[in-house]
Design a protein around this motif. Structure first.
Motif: not given
Length: 306
Positions: A180-192, A197-199, A204-206, A218-226
């Motif tokens: 994978v070149d880009y792994l793109v989870p959201n907050e809950s997926e990053a936690f799983a 716990r990404v809040d 998210a950096e951790q 490479k990782v992109i964590i989507t954080l909603g309003a953040l």
């Protein structure tokens, strides 16, 4: 048409109910509206890529029912190549049961239906599409062995491979990260994936540090309003989210992934592509529904933050 973006994934009919709040276990609440809307993470991402101007193809399965005809028709109406979207006899099309509350949060239950029929052989049969593509996009709403096959084939062919690990309940197979070149989870997926716990941006950096150590390039964590956090071996970049009034967050993550993929396929750099994805996702949450909420390239380019 030679597709620049190929999506291997799910097609679902979204059955969407709106209510003042989400029900608690065992509770019945009175809804305020209901709609039947084409969706599915794979199809949503394909629509997002197509609306951002990328020639796009879909690899997936629907049932031989009315929903299947509607789902395939919705993609064809977007100009998406559906030669590899098969209709499978004897199964229903995939459905997603969605409840959206007045705070624009949602609960979703998915029934796989035809998506469970997307086997590795179907991807192999569509290999000509993969060979022509520049970007391959996968999620986890089709069988895991199919995702594994598609990721590895994309890597062998030298394509840009994007994995949106959704839905996910635990760590990914270790071998997937190198494909994978880009792994793109959201907050809950990053936690799983990580147990972190990404809040916040800091958490998210951790989580990103964990995923990079696991082998992600490479990782992109989507954080909603953040906004979103980009991470690679050289560090982190936080991209604040555009300010909008949210109506419905359904398909916001899919919109980001598809728009990001399309921007990469157009030759834009990853920072520019992330910015495009963020604007597209922000515009999508101002509208109700999955595919109906996804903006066009003209809308993204014309966006002016309030």
């Amino acid at each position: 048409m030679q597709a620049k973006v190929v999506v291997v994934g799910s097609l679902n009919m979204d059955l969407v109910a709106r209510a003042a709040r989400l029900p608690q276990p065992g509770e019945t609440v009175v809804g305020t509206s209901f709609a039947t809307v084409p969706g599915g993470k794979g199809a949503n991402q394909a629509v997002a890529a197509a609306r951002q101007g990328a020639p796009t193809a879909m690899i997936g399965c629907v049932g031989d029912d009315a929903y299947g005809e509607q789902l395939r028709g919705a993609l064809l109406a977007e100009g998406i190549d559906c030669q590899a979207v098969a209709s499978v006899a004897g199964v229903s099309s995939g459905v997603a049961l969605i409840v959206v509350d007045d705070a624009s949060q949602n609960n979703i239950v998915i029934v796989a239906g035809g998506n469970g029929e997307v086997r590795p052989q179907r991807v192999q049969d569509a290999d000509a599409l993969l060979q022509q593509a520049e970007v391959l996009v996968c999620q986890l709403e089709v069988p895991m062995d199919t995702v594994a096959f598609a990721l590895e084939r994309g890597r062998v062919l030298g394509k840009t491979v994007i994995l949106n690990p959704a839905p996910v309940s635990g760590p990914l197979p270790a071998a997937w990260y190198r494909a994978v070149d880009y792994l793109v989870p959201n907050e809950s997926e990053a936690f799983a994936l990580t147990g972190v716990r990404v809040d916040s941006v800091a958490s998210a950096e951790q989580a990103a540090i964990y995923l990079l150590a696991a082998g992600a390039r490479k990782v992109i964590i989507t954080l909603g309003a953040l906004g979103s956090l980009f991470a690679d071996g050289s560090g982190f970049i936080h991209f604040p989210a555009p300010r909008v009034q949210a109506v419905d967050t359904t398909a916001a993550g899919d919109t980001f992934v598809g728009a990001f993929a399309a921007a990469l396929a157009r030759g834009e750099g990853e920072r520019e592509a992330i910015a495009v994805g963020q604007v597209a996702a922000a515009l999508s949450v101002t509208r109700a529904g999955a595919q109906p909420s996804i903006p066009s390239l003209a809308e993204v380019r014309g966006f002016v933050q309030p």
